[in-house]
Design a protein around this motif. Structure first.
Motif, mmCIF file in Angstrom:
data_model
loop_
_atom_site.group_PDB
_atom_site.id
_atom_site.type_symbol
_atom_site.label_atom_id
_atom_site.label_comp_id
_atom_site.label_asym_id
_atom_site.label_seq_id
_atom_site.Cartn_x
_atom_site.Cartn_y
_atom_site.Cartn_z
ATOM 1 N N GLU A 143 0.837 -1.214 0.000
ATOM 2 C CA GLU A 143 0.000 0.000 0.000
ATOM 3 C C GLU A 143 0.865 1.253 0.000
ATOM 4 O O GLU A 143 0.578 2.216 -0.732
ATOM 5 N N MET A 144 1.932 1.264 0.816
ATOM 6 C CA MET A 144 2.825 2.433 0.861
ATOM 7 C C MET A 144 3.529 2.622 -0.486
ATOM 8 O O MET A 144 3.677 3.752 -0.971
ATOM 9 N N LYS A 145 3.946 1.531 -1.125
ATOM 10 C CA LYS A 145 4.602 1.622 -2.421
ATOM 11 C C LYS A 145 3.636 2.172 -3.461
ATOM 12 O O LYS A 145 4.005 3.014 -4.313
ATOM 13 N N GLN A 146 2.385 1.717 -3.377
ATOM 14 C CA GLN A 146 1.366 2.201 -4.313
ATOM 15 C C GLN A 146 1.137 3.694 -4.101
ATOM 16 O O GLN A 146 1.050 4.462 -5.070
ATOM 17 N N ARG A 147 1.055 4.146 -2.856
ATOM 18 C CA ARG A 147 0.886 5.582 -2.586
ATOM 19 C C ARG A 147 2.078 6.381 -3.088
ATOM 20 O O ARG A 147 1.912 7.462 -3.685
ATOM 21 N N HIS A 148 3.275 5.854 -2.840
ATOM 22 C CA HIS A 148 4.473 6.558 -3.319
ATOM 23 C C HIS A 148 4.492 6.652 -4.837
ATOM 24 O O HIS A 148 4.866 7.689 -5.406
ATOM 25 N N ASP A 149 4.091 5.561 -5.506
ATOM 26 C CA ASP A 149 4.027 5.583 -6.969
ATOM 27 C C ASP A 149 3.011 6.603 -7.464
ATOM 28 O O ASP A 149 3.248 7.309 -8.459
ATOM 29 N N GLU A 150 1.856 6.689 -6.772
ATOM 30 C CA GLU A 150 0.845 7.689 -7.152
ATOM 31 C C GLU A 150 1.389 9.101 -6.989
ATOM 32 O O GLU A 150 1.161 9.965 -7.839
ATOM 33 N N ILE A 151 2.116 9.336 -5.900
ATOM 34 C CA ILE A 151 2.700 10.671 -5.669
ATOM 35 C C ILE A 151 3.750 10.973 -6.736
ATOM 36 O O ILE A 151 3.810 12.088 -7.261
ATOM 37 N N ARG A 152 4.568 10.003 -7.086
ATOM 38 C CA ARG A 152 5.589 10.191 -8.128
ATOM 39 C C ARG A 152 4.919 10.509 -9.463
ATOM 40 O O ARG A 152 5.379 11.367 -10.219
ATOM 41 N N ASN A 153 3.835 9.772 -9.777
ATOM 42 C CA ASN A 153 3.116 10.035 -11.034
ATOM 43 C C ASN A 153 2.522 11.435 -11.024
ATOM 44 O O ASN A 153 2.524 12.121 -12.039
ATOM 45 N N LYS A 154 1.999 11.851 -9.890
ATOM 46 C CA LYS A 154 1.360 13.162 -9.776
ATOM 47 C C LYS A 154 2.363 14.271 -10.038
ATOM 48 O O LYS A 154 2.061 15.266 -10.696
ATOM 49 N N TYR A 155 3.605 14.132 -9.542
ATOM 50 C CA TYR A 155 4.607 15.184 -9.690
ATOM 51 C C TYR A 155 5.599 14.908 -10.809
ATOM 52 O O TYR A 155 6.600 15.608 -10.932
ATOM 53 N N GLY A 156 5.372 13.911 -11.591
ATOM 54 C CA GLY A 156 6.191 13.640 -12.768
ATOM 55 C C GLY A 156 7.520 12.979 -12.470
ATOM 56 O O GLY A 156 8.463 13.141 -13.234
#
Length: 167
Positions: A143-156
């Motif tokens: 879940e934490m990895k998924q959240r981090h990936d979402e944040i990375r996608n959001k900020y490019g």
């Protein structure tokens, strides 16, 4: 050694021996005095033994554990209870002692096996608990990895390592 220290101890020892011998002689006389009475009267005194064949009250021979056959046969000797002979008393006590020893051994064997069974059960329970903890921890990591990936996608920051450009 000093005689004045030993004198009171010696006097006390002599007094105790004299008292004990007087008591045994009084007990002997008390038991023999009950010869013309019944078994119940004789056995009121704990130190007396009733012999049915001779119908006599005898002082219990404390030097030997069991009364000798020459004094009174075990089948005819009564001590404590008029209705129970010595032979029956010995057999009963032996059987009770054997049952108690067997019961103790069974309890000991059972407790040892139950303790091992309990520890195996406890180990299995602990293993289940550690497995549950590991799966929950892996779920949280994913879940934490998924959240981090979402944040990375959001900020490019879609690269494999976001800090690669600083090297």
């Amino acid at each position: 050694m000093d005689l004045s220290r030993r004198l009171p101890v010696l006097l006390l020892l002599l007094f105790c021996l004299g008292t004990a011998s007087a008591q045994t002689s009084a007990t002997n006389k008390a038991c023999e005095a009950l010869n013309a009475t019944s078994c119940e009267e004789c056995l009121k005194n704990v130190s007396c033994l009733w012999c049915i064949t001779t119908k006599s009250c005898i002082t219990y021979p404390v030097s030997t554990i069991l009364p000798p056959h020459s004094l009174c046969p075990l089948n005819d000797a009564r001590w404590g209870l008029c209705w129970m002979n010595f032979q029956t008393l010995i057999i009963t006590l032996a059987v009770l002692g054997g049952v108690i020893i067997i019961a103790l051994l069974v309890c000991l064997f059972c407790c040892c096996n139950c303790a091992n069974f309990g520890s195996k059960r406890f180990a299995a329970k602990m293993e289940q608990q550690t497995d549950k903890t590991k799966t929950k921890q892996e779920e949280r990591r994913s879940e934490m990895k998924q959240r981090h990936d979402e944040i990375r996608n959001k900020y490019g920051l879609k690269g494999a390592n976001p800090y690669a450009k600083f090297k």
